[in-house]
Design a protein around this motif. Structure first.
Motif, PDB file in Angstrom:
ATOM      1  N   ASP A   2       0.871  -1.181   0.000  1.00 21.19           N
ATOM      2  CA  ASP A   2       0.000   0.000   0.000  1.00 21.19           C
ATOM      3  C   ASP A   2       0.909   1.233   0.000  1.00 21.19           C
ATOM      4  O   ASP A   2       1.378   1.690   1.039  1.00 21.19           O
ATOM      5  CB  ASP A   2      -0.889  -0.026   1.239  1.00 21.19           C
ATOM      6  CG  ASP A   2      -1.888   1.132   1.273  1.00 21.19           C
ATOM      7  OD1 ASP A   2      -1.684   2.108   0.515  1.00 21.19           O
ATOM      8  OD2 ASP A   2      -2.839   1.067   2.055  1.00 21.19           O
ATOM      9  N   TYR A   3       1.159   1.753  -1.194  1.00 20.52           N
ATOM     10  CA  TYR A   3       2.178   2.806  -1.326  1.00 20.52           C
ATOM     11  C   TYR A   3       1.819   4.070  -0.555  1.00 20.52           C
ATOM     12  O   TYR A   3       2.685   4.771  -0.027  1.00 20.52           O
ATOM     13  CB  TYR A   3       2.452   3.108  -2.802  1.00 20.52           C
ATOM     14  CG  TYR A   3       1.340   3.783  -3.560  1.00 20.52           C
ATOM     15  CD1 TYR A   3       1.211   5.165  -3.561  1.00 20.52           C
ATOM     16  CD2 TYR A   3       0.424   3.030  -4.291  1.00 20.52           C
ATOM     17  CE1 TYR A   3       0.195   5.793  -4.259  1.00 20.52           C
ATOM     18  CE2 TYR A   3      -0.606   3.651  -4.990  1.00 20.52           C
ATOM     19  CZ  TYR A   3      -0.718   5.040  -4.980  1.00 20.52           C
ATOM     20  OH  TYR A   3      -1.720   5.651  -5.665  1.00 20.52           O
ATOM     21  N   LYS A   4       0.520   4.373  -0.460  1.00 22.56           N
ATOM     22  CA  LYS A   4       0.102   5.581   0.271  1.00 22.56           C
ATOM     23  C   LYS A   4       0.413   5.447   1.762  1.00 22.56           C
ATOM     24  O   LYS A   4       0.884   6.389   2.402  1.00 22.56           O
ATOM     25  CB  LYS A   4      -1.390   5.815   0.071  1.00 22.56           C
ATOM     26  CG  LYS A   4      -1.771   6.227  -1.349  1.00 22.56           C
ATOM     27  CD  LYS A   4      -3.259   6.474  -1.454  1.00 22.56           C
ATOM     28  CE  LYS A   4      -3.649   6.831  -2.886  1.00 22.56           C
ATOM     29  NZ  LYS A   4      -5.106   7.007  -3.031  1.00 22.56           N
ATOM     30  N   LYS A   5       0.154   4.264   2.281  1.00 15.42           N
ATOM     31  CA  LYS A   5       0.401   4.017   3.706  1.00 15.42           C
ATOM     32  C   LYS A   5       1.903   4.106   4.015  1.00 15.42           C
ATOM     33  O   LYS A   5       2.316   4.708   5.009  1.00 15.42           O
ATOM     34  CB  LYS A   5      -0.133   2.635   4.082  1.00 15.42           C
ATOM     35  CG  LYS A   5      -0.001   2.302   5.557  1.00 15.42           C
ATOM     36  CD  LYS A   5      -0.566   0.926   5.855  1.00 15.42           C
ATOM     37  CE  LYS A   5      -0.356   0.552   7.313  1.00 15.42           C
ATOM     38  NZ  LYS A   5      -0.804  -0.831   7.598  1.00 15.42           N
ATOM     39  N   GLU A  32       1.203  10.524  -8.702  1.00 18.03           N
ATOM     40  CA  GLU A  32       2.049   9.730  -9.607  1.00 18.03           C
ATOM     41  C   GLU A  32       3.459   9.568  -9.050  1.00 18.03           C
ATOM     42  O   GLU A  32       4.041   8.485  -9.079  1.00 18.03           O
ATOM     43  CB  GLU A  32       2.098  10.407 -10.985  1.00 18.03           C
ATOM     44  CG  GLU A  32       2.802   9.577 -12.039  1.00 18.03           C
ATOM     45  CD  GLU A  32       2.794  10.250 -13.409  1.00 18.03           C
ATOM     46  OE1 GLU A  32       3.657   9.893 -14.226  1.00 18.03           O
ATOM     47  OE2 GLU A  32       1.937  11.132 -13.652  1.00 18.03           O
ATOM     48  N   GLU A  33       4.001  10.663  -8.508  1.00 10.95           N
ATOM     49  CA  GLU A  33       5.364  10.621  -7.953  1.00 10.95           C
ATOM     50  C   GLU A  33       5.404   9.758  -6.694  1.00 10.95           C
ATOM     51  O   GLU A  33       6.341   8.960  -6.507  1.00 10.95           O
ATOM     52  CB  GLU A  33       5.839  12.046  -7.643  1.00 10.95           C
ATOM     53  CG  GLU A  33       7.246  12.150  -7.097  1.00 10.95           C
ATOM     54  CD  GLU A  33       8.336  11.810  -8.104  1.00 10.95           C
ATOM     55  OE1 GLU A  33       9.490  11.593  -7.675  1.00 10.95           O
ATOM     56  OE2 GLU A  33       8.040  11.748  -9.322  1.00 10.95           O
ATOM     57  N   ILE A  34       4.392   9.898  -5.838  1.00 13.10           N
ATOM     58  CA  ILE A  34       4.332   9.091  -4.604  1.00 13.10           C
ATOM     59  C   ILE A  34       4.251   7.607  -4.955  1.00 13.10           C
ATOM     60  O   ILE A  34       4.944   6.776  -4.365  1.00 13.10           O
ATOM     61  CB  ILE A  34       3.131   9.525  -3.727  1.00 13.10           C
ATOM     62  CG1 ILE A  34       3.357  10.941  -3.183  1.00 13.10           C
ATOM     63  CG2 ILE A  34       2.908   8.539  -2.584  1.00 13.10           C
ATOM     64  CD1 ILE A  34       2.139  11.554  -2.524  1.00 13.10           C
ATOM     65  N   GLN A  35       3.412   7.297  -5.931  1.00  8.46           N
ATOM     66  CA  GLN A  35       3.266   5.895  -6.343  1.00  8.46           C
ATOM     67  C   GLN A  35       4.588   5.344  -6.865  1.00  8.46           C
ATOM     68  O   GLN A  35       5.007   4.241  -6.495  1.00  8.46           O
ATOM     69  CB  GLN A  35       2.190   5.762  -7.414  1.00  8.46           C
ATOM     70  CG  GLN A  35       1.966   4.307  -7.846  1.00  8.46           C
ATOM     71  CD  GLN A  35       0.981   4.183  -8.986  1.00  8.46           C
ATOM     72  OE1 GLN A  35       1.039   4.942  -9.953  1.00  8.46           O
ATOM     73  NE2 GLN A  35       0.070   3.227  -8.882  1.00  8.46           N
ATOM     74  N   ARG A  37       7.586   6.222  -6.190  1.00 15.16           N
ATOM     75  CA  ARG A  37       8.600   6.081  -5.140  1.00 15.16           C
ATOM     76  C   ARG A  37       8.288   4.958  -4.159  1.00 15.16           C
ATOM     77  O   ARG A  37       9.200   4.432  -3.506  1.00 15.16           O
ATOM     78  CB  ARG A  37       8.717   7.388  -4.345  1.00 15.16           C
ATOM     79  CG  ARG A  37       9.412   8.525  -5.099  1.00 15.16           C
ATOM     80  CD  ARG A  37       9.297   9.806  -4.301  1.00 15.16           C
ATOM     81  NE  ARG A  37       9.915  10.941  -4.959  1.00 15.16           N
ATOM     82  CZ  ARG A  37      11.038  11.546  -4.561  1.00 15.16           C
ATOM     83  NH1 ARG A  37      11.669  11.105  -3.487  1.00 15.16           N
ATOM     84  NH2 ARG A  37      11.516  12.586  -5.221  1.00 15.16           N
ATOM     85  N   PHE A  38       7.006   4.574  -4.037  1.00 10.27           N
ATOM     86  CA  PHE A  38       6.630   3.657  -2.962  1.00 10.27           C
ATOM     87  C   PHE A  38       5.822   2.431  -3.395  1.00 10.27           C
ATOM     88  O   PHE A  38       5.452   1.632  -2.544  1.00 10.27           O
ATOM     89  CB  PHE A  38       5.825   4.415  -1.894  1.00 10.27           C
ATOM     90  CG  PHE A  38       6.645   5.359  -1.070  1.00 10.27           C
ATOM     91  CD1 PHE A  38       7.373   4.914   0.022  1.00 10.27           C
ATOM     92  CD2 PHE A  38       6.710   6.709  -1.402  1.00 10.27           C
ATOM     93  CE1 PHE A  38       8.139   5.799   0.784  1.00 10.27           C
ATOM     94  CE2 PHE A  38       7.468   7.605  -0.648  1.00 10.27           C
ATOM     95  CZ  PHE A  38       8.193   7.139   0.448  1.00 10.27           C
ATOM     96  N   TYR A  39       5.576   2.257  -4.697  1.00  7.76           N
ATOM     97  CA  TYR A  39       4.736   1.115  -5.078  1.00  7.76           C
ATOM     98  C   TYR A  39       5.464  -0.219  -4.914  1.00  7.76           C
ATOM     99  O   TYR A  39       4.858  -1.287  -4.875  1.00  7.76           O
ATOM    100  CB  TYR A  39       4.213   1.275  -6.519  1.00  7.76           C
ATOM    101  CG  TYR A  39       5.164   0.906  -7.626  1.00  7.76           C
ATOM    102  CD1 TYR A  39       5.204  -0.399  -8.136  1.00  7.76           C
ATOM    103  CD2 TYR A  39       6.020   1.854  -8.188  1.00  7.76           C
ATOM    104  CE1 TYR A  39       6.066  -0.740  -9.160  1.00  7.76           C
ATOM    105  CE2 TYR A  39       6.878   1.521  -9.214  1.00  7.76           C
ATOM    106  CZ  TYR A  39       6.904   0.221  -9.700  1.00  7.76           C
ATOM    107  OH  TYR A  39       7.751  -0.109 -10.720  1.00  7.76           O
ATOM    108  N   GLY A  56      12.331   7.213  -0.570  1.00  8.46           N
ATOM    109  CA  GLY A  56      11.317   6.239  -0.946  1.00  8.46           C
ATOM    110  C   GLY A  56      11.878   4.832  -1.002  1.00  8.46           C
ATOM    111  O   GLY A  56      13.093   4.632  -1.113  1.00  8.46           O
ATOM    112  N   THR A  57      10.989   3.853  -0.938  1.00 14.87           N
ATOM    113  CA  THR A  57      11.424   2.453  -0.973  1.00 14.87           C
ATOM    114  C   THR A  57      11.921   2.043  -2.351  1.00 14.87           C
ATOM    115  O   THR A  57      12.705   1.106  -2.482  1.00 14.87           O
ATOM    116  CB  THR A  57      10.262   1.530  -0.576  1.00 14.87           C
ATOM    117  OG1 THR A  57       9.152   1.755  -1.469  1.00 14.87           O
ATOM    118  CG2 THR A  57       9.804   1.794   0.856  1.00 14.87           C
TER     119      THR A  57
END
Length: 564
Positions: A2-5, A32-35, A37-39, A56-57
């Protein structure tokens, strides 16, 4: 995931440093950028880690580097106290945060009680491989993104032989990374404390001297070489500058001209943008200097100095780019023919190439009764053969190469080596110049003897989650149904390296041979968001081979474009 979490956890957790949280704050609302970096977590594989630098992960940063290192440390410790005492050699290139990532790696390993040999400055990747073998360490880490754009960095993991890890070790490291529940579990030690305790020691010029001495011992011809040949060299603002210049100087080449704009380390690669000498655009400054001084050849090495590219002056004073297949074939021809002439070519010699590398070298090797061995893509597999023969003694590894401008002569290093290659290319060019010939003349002689071998590489970039999915669909569709006929050539044989019994580990590569010995292969990149199409043709003339390349490209591109 859960990339947002995960994003929120990084943003609001005091464990992460203020700069990281500030960077994440700046992308708030940018879905889009958050996704991106973390998806996912930056995937650790046989190529180690590679990605854009950032928070980010799915990025290269102090946390993902420390996590990978803890996974490596756990893998080493599972082999006992002796493995920890043998330690790990670490080197780094010129990129942003390379030194910092190398020091983080050293600190985590030291905190786990593992000895570290840390480079005291930027160094080429092949020197890291050499250091592993010299210090007899259990492992090694090279912090580099090789020839990727400036936004990237990477982390290459090596094992005791001096070559990059294979699937068994990579899977073990990945499994140990997966057991880390959060970053606070990662052990760490202040670097100065680690140095004071003797857990971290630096290596430098003394090792360089040993490396250069061993490289010089690979000389085939010296007196028969024109040392006045004019050579322009560009390190492309990377790590090759000192050692390439030094080895050419020690070989007494008298006319070496350095591209001044690309001489000093520059993590932004300001003069070149994309620092990959496999792209002829990287030679812009070299060509300008070459024409000014009347250079016979231009040599460029990539940022971590494991890849080497060449341009040769033709009869009109223009410079002709030679790709990896052509340079590899020329080196095979020079090494085998000259060692045969000198009667010191071992009877059980082999040359090793990857499955997506051209076949001209194979034809040349056959002439000298030298076996050509094929491996999966990646120099870890090419060098793996040298490692294998160390144990079995059944063959002698002489030379290994890949189409992606990577070559290695000898066994002192178990990776691509641009320093060694620059020396051998200079020697080869000087040898033929003394006979009144250029490398283009020799290549023409090879084509007259074996046929005109030609090639083309198509790289299609498909980034992000959607890109990954489309690459999978493309491979699935080609697996489901091959192109049976292209122009006058008909499909003769298909190899699916994922399912067929090839004697190699499974790999997501498809290869299609036609009845005239032309072929093409599809392979998703292991380090970049790309799918690559390798096209090879054999013709009676240059025009014939070019025409075949065109029709194969048109057919494969058309098929790929139809798969949305």
């Amino acid at each position: 995931m859960d990339y947002k979490k995960v994003y929120e956890e990084w943003l609001n957790n005091d464990f992460f440093d203020s700069e990281t949280r500030k960077e994440l704050e700046s992308i708030k609302g940018n879905e889009e950028e958050i996704q991106d970096r973390f998806y996912q977590s930056l995937e650790f594989g046989t190529a180690g880690l590679r990605g854009k630098i950032g928070a980010g992960t799915n990025r290269m940063n102090q946390y993902t580097v420390a996590e990978a290192t803890q996974g490596l440390a756990t893998t080493i410790l599972a082999r006992g106290k002796e493995a920890a005492e043998k330690g790990v050699a670490i080197a780094y290139d010129v990129r942003h945060f390379s030194k910092e990532f190398a020091e983080i790696t050293a600190s985590v390993l030291a905190a786990n009680g593992i000895k570290v040999y840390l480079s005291d400055d930027i160094r080429p990747t092949p020197v890291l491989s050499y250091a592993i073998r010299h210090f007899k360490t259990i492992s090694g880490v090279m912090v580099t993104a090789s020839h990727n754009p400036r936004e990237y960095n990477g982390y290459k993991a090596y094992w005791k032989e001096g070559s990059q890890i294979l699937d068994d070790i990579a899977d073990e490291i990945l499994d140990n990374i997966g057991k880390i529940k959060n970053y606070s579990e990662i052990k760490n030690m202040d670097l100065q404390e680690a140095i004071d305790k003797g857990l971290v020691v630096y290596f430098g010029e003394e090792l360089d001297n040993l490396y250069i001495k061993d490289m010089l011992s690979l000389t085939i011809n010296d007196e028969e070489v024109d040392k006045d040949i004019k050579i322009v060299y560009s390190p492309l603002n990377g790590t090759g500058n000192k050692l390439v210049r030094r080895i050419l100087k020690e070989r007494e080449f008298n006319n070496i001209y350095i591209v001044k704009e690309q001489e000093s380390p520059d993590p932004d690669f300001t003069t070149v943008g994309y620092p990959n000498p496999e792209d002829p655009k990287a030679f812009k400054y070299s060509i300008e200097l070459g024409k000014e001084v009347g250079a016979d050849i231009l040599i460029a090495t990539d940022p971590d100095a494991d890849r080497t590219a060449v341009e040769v002056r033709d009869k009109n004073g223009e410079y002709v780019f030679l790709n990896g297949n052509k340079i590899g074939a020329l080196l095979i021809n020079y090494i085998l023919s000259e060692r045969h002439r000198k009667n010191n070519l071992p009877e059980n010699s082999v040359v090793v190439k990857s499955i997506v590398t051209g076949d001209l070298g194979t034809r040349i090797a056959e002439k000298y009764n030298v076996e050509m061995i094929e491996t999966l893509t990646g120099f870890k597999n090419v060098s793996g053969k040298a490692n294998e023969y160390d144990i079995t003694g059944e063959k002698t590894f002489l030379f290994g190469f890949e189409e992606s401008i990577g070559y290695n002569y000898g066994t002192f290093v178990r990776d691509k080596d641009a320093v060694n290659s620059a020396m051998m290319i200079a020697e080869m060019a000087g040898f033929y110049k003394k006979q009144g010939k250029t490398l283009l003349d020799i290549l023409e002689e090879l084509f007259n003897t074996y046929g005109v071998y030609n090639e083309r590489l198509i790289s299609i970039t498909l980034e992000g989650l959607d890109g990954q999915a489309r690459i999978k669909r493309i491979m699935d569709e080609f697996r489901r149904e091959a192109i049976k006929e292209i122009g006058n050539i008909k499909l003769d044989k298909t190899i699916d390296y994922l399912v067929d019994d090839t004697g190699m580990p499974k790999s997501n590569v498809l290869k299609y041979y036609f009845d005239d010995n032309s072929w093409y292969a599809l392979r998703p990149s292991g380090t970049e968001p790309k799918i690559k199409v390798y096209i090879y043709s054999v013709g009676k003339t240059k025009e014939d081979s070019e025409e075949k390349l065109d029709i194969i490209e048109k057919a494969t591109r058309g098929r790929i474009d139809s798969i949305k």
